[in-house]
Design a protein around this motif. Structure first.
Motif, PDB file in Angstrom:
ATOM      1  N   VAL A 188      -1.394  -7.098  -0.359  1.00  0.00           N
ATOM      2  CA  VAL A 188      -0.806  -5.983   0.163  1.00  0.00           C
ATOM      3  C   VAL A 188      -1.331  -4.792  -0.824  1.00  0.00           C
ATOM      4  CG1 VAL A 188       1.618  -5.219  -0.641  1.00  0.00           C
ATOM      5  CG2 VAL A 188       1.827  -7.565  -0.148  1.00  0.00           C
ATOM      6  N   ASP A 189      -1.050  -3.527  -0.613  1.00  0.00           N
ATOM      7  CA  ASP A 189      -1.106  -1.923  -0.623  1.00  0.00           C
ATOM      8  C   ASP A 189      -0.426  -2.127  -2.045  1.00  0.00           C
ATOM      9  OD1 ASP A 189      -3.010  -0.095  -1.014  1.00  0.00           O
ATOM     10  OD2 ASP A 189      -0.718   0.989   0.606  1.00  0.00           O
ATOM     11  N   GLY A 190      -0.960  -1.314  -2.575  1.00  0.00           N
ATOM     12  CA  GLY A 190       0.483  -1.531  -3.734  1.00  0.00           C
ATOM     13  C   GLY A 190       0.515  -1.789  -5.170  1.00  0.00           C
ATOM     14  N   ASN A 191       1.508  -1.826  -5.549  1.00  0.00           N
ATOM     15  CA  ASN A 191       1.951  -3.044  -7.069  1.00  0.00           C
ATOM     16  C   ASN A 191       2.804  -3.639  -6.842  1.00  0.00           C
ATOM     17  OD1 ASN A 191       3.586  -0.843  -7.215  1.00  0.00           O
ATOM     18  ND2 ASN A 191       2.703   0.407  -9.432  1.00  0.00           N
ATOM     19  N   ARG A 192       3.709  -3.300  -5.713  1.00  0.00           N
ATOM     20  CA  ARG A 192       4.766  -4.336  -5.898  1.00  0.00           C
ATOM     21  C   ARG A 192       4.715  -5.480  -4.464  1.00  0.00           C
ATOM     22  NH1 ARG A 192       9.741  -1.626  -7.617  1.00  0.00           N
ATOM     23  NH2 ARG A 192       8.752   0.164  -8.473  1.00  0.00           N
ATOM     24  N   ASP A 193       4.893  -6.743  -4.931  1.00  0.00           N
ATOM     25  CA  ASP A 193       5.107  -8.191  -4.720  1.00  0.00           C
ATOM     26  C   ASP A 193       6.575  -8.023  -3.795  1.00  0.00           C
ATOM     27  OD1 ASP A 193       5.608 -10.717  -3.132  1.00  0.00           O
ATOM     28  OD2 ASP A 193       5.150 -10.996  -5.680  1.00  0.00           O
ATOM     29  N   PRO A 194       6.274  -7.946  -2.411  1.00  0.00           N
ATOM     30  CA  PRO A 194       7.295  -7.532  -1.422  1.00  0.00           C
ATOM     31  C   PRO A 194       7.932  -9.199  -1.148  1.00  0.00           C
ATOM     32  CG  PRO A 194       5.234  -7.267   0.110  1.00  0.00           C
ATOM     33  CD  PRO A 194       4.773  -7.787  -1.485  1.00  0.00           C
ATOM     34  N   ALA A 195       7.935 -10.213  -2.463  1.00  0.00           N
ATOM     35  CA  ALA A 195       8.999 -10.840  -2.226  1.00  0.00           C
ATOM     36  C   ALA A 195       8.842 -12.153  -1.092  1.00  0.00           C
ATOM     37  CB  ALA A 195      10.218 -11.144  -2.889  1.00  0.00           C
ATOM     38  N   PHE A 196       7.626 -12.234  -0.501  1.00  0.00           N
ATOM     39  CA  PHE A 196       6.967 -13.320   0.646  1.00  0.00           C
ATOM     40  C   PHE A 196       8.116 -14.957   0.567  1.00  0.00           C
ATOM     41  CE2 PHE A 196       3.415 -10.904   0.733  1.00  0.00           C
ATOM     42  CZ  PHE A 196       4.270  -9.965   1.808  1.00  0.00           C
ATOM     43  N   PRO A 197       9.018 -15.347   0.736  1.00  0.00           N
ATOM     44  CA  PRO A 197       9.603 -16.895   1.140  1.00  0.00           C
ATOM     45  C   PRO A 197       8.484 -17.585   1.619  1.00  0.00           C
ATOM     46  CG  PRO A 197       9.781 -15.955   3.301  1.00  0.00           C
ATOM     47  CD  PRO A 197       8.752 -14.764   2.884  1.00  0.00           C
ATOM     48  N   ASP A 198       8.650 -18.713   1.379  1.00  0.00           N
ATOM     49  CA  ASP A 198       7.846 -20.297   1.610  1.00  0.00           C
ATOM     50  C   ASP A 198       6.772 -20.156   0.456  1.00  0.00           C
ATOM     51  OD1 ASP A 198       8.648 -19.654   4.710  1.00  0.00           O
ATOM     52  OD2 ASP A 198       9.357 -20.959   3.520  1.00  0.00           O
ATOM     53  N   GLY A 199       6.966 -19.888  -0.801  1.00  0.00           N
ATOM     54  CA  GLY A 199       5.746 -19.902  -1.823  1.00  0.00           C
ATOM     55  C   GLY A 199       4.224 -19.435  -1.435  1.00  0.00           C
ATOM     56  N   LEU A 200       4.429 -18.521  -0.281  1.00  0.00           N
ATOM     57  CA  LEU A 200       3.005 -17.511  -0.084  1.00  0.00           C
ATOM     58  C   LEU A 200       2.389 -16.602  -1.152  1.00  0.00           C
ATOM     59  CD1 LEU A 200       1.062 -16.123   2.328  1.00  0.00           C
ATOM     60  CD2 LEU A 200       3.244 -14.492   2.664  1.00  0.00           C
ATOM     61  N   ALA A 201       1.474 -17.583  -1.673  1.00  0.00           N
ATOM     62  CA  ALA A 201       0.947 -16.290  -2.629  1.00  0.00           C
ATOM     63  C   ALA A 201       0.310 -14.540  -2.382  1.00  0.00           C
ATOM     64  CB  ALA A 201      -0.720 -16.710  -2.418  1.00  0.00           C
ATOM     65  N   CYS A 202       0.553 -14.225  -3.206  1.00  0.00           N
ATOM     66  CA  CYS A 202       0.512 -12.163  -3.300  1.00  0.00           C
ATOM     67  C   CYS A 202      -0.329 -11.843  -3.848  1.00  0.00           C
ATOM     68  CB  CYS A 202       1.476 -11.914  -2.854  1.00  0.00           C
ATOM     69  SG  CYS A 202       1.891 -10.130  -2.768  1.00  0.00           S
ATOM     70  N   ARG A 203      -1.412 -10.626  -3.674  1.00  0.00           N
ATOM     71  CA  ARG A 203      -1.914 -10.217  -4.778  1.00  0.00           C
ATOM     72  C   ARG A 203      -1.979  -9.028  -4.408  1.00  0.00           C
ATOM     73  NH1 ARG A 203      -7.597 -13.896  -4.962  1.00  0.00           N
ATOM     74  NH2 ARG A 203      -6.717 -15.939  -5.693  1.00  0.00           N
ATOM     75  N   THR A 204      -1.324  -8.333  -5.510  1.00  0.00           N
ATOM     76  CA  THR A 204      -1.225  -6.831  -4.965  1.00  0.00           C
ATOM     77  C   THR A 204      -2.110  -5.545  -5.055  1.00  0.00           C
ATOM     78  OG1 THR A 204       0.112  -6.012  -6.605  1.00  0.00           O
ATOM     79  CG2 THR A 204       1.176  -6.887  -5.029  1.00  0.00           C
ATOM     80  N   ILE A 205      -2.701  -4.834  -4.454  1.00  0.00           N
ATOM     81  CA  ILE A 205      -3.916  -4.015  -4.714  1.00  0.00           C
ATOM     82  C   ILE A 205      -3.235  -2.730  -4.553  1.00  0.00           C
ATOM     83  CG2 ILE A 205      -6.733  -3.452  -4.198  1.00  0.00           C
ATOM     84  CD1 ILE A 205      -6.219  -6.271  -2.799  1.00  0.00           C
ATOM     85  N   VAL A 206      -3.293  -1.700  -5.731  1.00  0.00           N
ATOM     86  CA  VAL A 206      -3.650  -0.899  -6.088  1.00  0.00           C
ATOM     87  C   VAL A 206      -4.543   0.797  -4.685  1.00  0.00           C
ATOM     88  CG1 VAL A 206      -3.694   1.885  -6.885  1.00  0.00           C
ATOM     89  CG2 VAL A 206      -2.053  -0.330  -7.960  1.00  0.00           C
ATOM     90  N   HIS A 207      -3.967   1.039  -3.787  1.00  0.00           N
ATOM     91  CA  HIS A 207      -5.294   2.163  -3.473  1.00  0.00           C
ATOM     92  C   HIS A 207      -5.869   1.025  -1.954  1.00  0.00           C
ATOM     93  CE1 HIS A 207      -4.270   5.583  -5.459  1.00  0.00           C
ATOM     94  NE2 HIS A 207      -4.871   4.742  -6.117  1.00  0.00           N
ATOM     95  N   GLY A 208      -4.891  -0.300  -1.823  1.00  0.00           N
ATOM     96  CA  GLY A 208      -5.822  -1.098  -1.293  1.00  0.00           C
ATOM     97  C   GLY A 208      -5.985  -1.298   0.156  1.00  0.00           C
ATOM     98  N   ASP A 209      -5.643   0.277   0.877  1.00  0.00           N
ATOM     99  CA  ASP A 209      -5.812   0.932   2.044  1.00  0.00           C
ATOM    100  C   ASP A 209      -7.374   0.843   2.205  1.00  0.00           C
ATOM    101  OD1 ASP A 209      -4.682   2.537   1.023  1.00  0.00           O
ATOM    102  OD2 ASP A 209      -3.344   3.051   2.233  1.00  0.00           O
ATOM    103  N   ALA A 210      -8.125   1.322   0.983  1.00  0.00           N
ATOM    104  CA  ALA A 210      -9.078   2.002   0.967  1.00  0.00           C
ATOM    105  C   ALA A 210     -10.151   0.783   0.026  1.00  0.00           C
ATOM    106  CB  ALA A 210      -9.414   3.464  -0.743  1.00  0.00           C
ATOM    107  N   ARG A 211      -9.981  -0.827  -0.361  1.00  0.00           N
ATOM    108  CA  ARG A 211     -10.765  -1.022  -0.740  1.00  0.00           C
ATOM    109  C   ARG A 211     -10.071  -2.325  -0.256  1.00  0.00           C
ATOM    110  NH1 ARG A 211      -7.672  -1.387  -5.941  1.00  0.00           N
ATOM    111  NH2 ARG A 211      -9.762  -2.462  -7.466  1.00  0.00           N
ATOM    112  N   SER A 212      -9.615  -2.606   0.890  1.00  0.00           N
ATOM    113  CA  SER A 212      -9.806  -4.088   1.686  1.00  0.00           C
ATOM    114  C   SER A 212      -9.415  -4.110   3.249  1.00  0.00           C
ATOM    115  CB  SER A 212      -8.117  -4.793   0.779  1.00  0.00           C
ATOM    116  OG  SER A 212      -7.992  -5.997   1.907  1.00  0.00           O
TER     117      SER A 212
END
Length: 201
Positions: free
Chosen positions: A111-135
């Motif tokens: 996920v772009d940024g530093n906020r976890d959107p709190a996905f349901p069903d235990g989906l793992a999440c990694r936040t990446i600052v400036h992710g749109d330029a890095r992933s």
């Protein structure tokens, strides 16, 4: 651009999706989000942060991503939801909707940024600052969300021609405030974003 995805697959994840939003800042219109799962090993030339690309290049990449992605989904949260929840929570809601709409169930969201959107069903999440330029997958999601929102704003322009939405895409430009001064607030304006303007009238 694909280091995060490669690392995740090496760790045993099977379906990695990139998630990003478009339209948090404007004074009008829904906020959009997209989720994209790219096939392992696929690298789409020219993919980058949507803000760094021309509108023409974004449109070209949009078609390419939709054609080549293993799965993708574009979603949104409404102006009413933005005013009721606040823009951050509405953006998170749009992201959750985009991930929920994927035809393949991901086991990791980048996920772009530093906020976890709190996905349901235990989906793992990694936040990446400036992710749109890095992933690559986040960049792909940023392109889909941006193009979809720009198209939506053009449609709003046809519905509310007095506000020139296709020119400023709802952002608080001098032209947009001039149109507000002349025409007042439309049904697609975010009232919570206009408190200072309304107080100064």
């Amino acid at each position: 651009m694909y280091e995060y995805e490669q690392e995740a697959y090496a760790q045993g994840f099977r379906a990695v999706c990139g998630v990003d939003e478009a339209g948090r800042g404007p004074l009008a219109g829904d906020v959009y989000a997209a989720a994209v799962i790219l096939p392992q090993g696929l690298e789409i030339p020219g993919i980058d942060d949507s803000k760094k690309l021309s509108a023409k290049k974004r449109e070209q990449l949009y078609e390419q991503i939709c054609a080549q992605a293993a799965a993708c989904c574009i979603s949104s949260a409404t102006v009413e939801e933005i005013d009721r929840l606040n823009i951050l929570q509405a953006s998170m809601l749009a992201m959750r909707r985009a991930v929920a709409g994927l035809s393949i169930c991901p086991d990791l969201a980048l996920v772009d940024g530093n906020r976890d959107p709190a996905f349901p069903d235990g989906l793992a999440c990694r936040t990446i600052v400036h992710g749109d330029a890095r992933s690559g997958s986040i960049a792909a999601a940023s392109i889909l969300a941006k193009v979809a929102r720009d198209r939506y704003m053009k449609a709003l322009d046809a519905k509310y021609p007095a506000y020139a939405f296709s020119k400023h895409k709802g952002y608080g430009t001098k032209l947009h405030y001039q149109m507000l001064d002349e025409n007042g607030v439309s049904p697609v304006h975010r009232r919570t974003f206009l408190k200072k303007w309304e107080a100064g009238r």
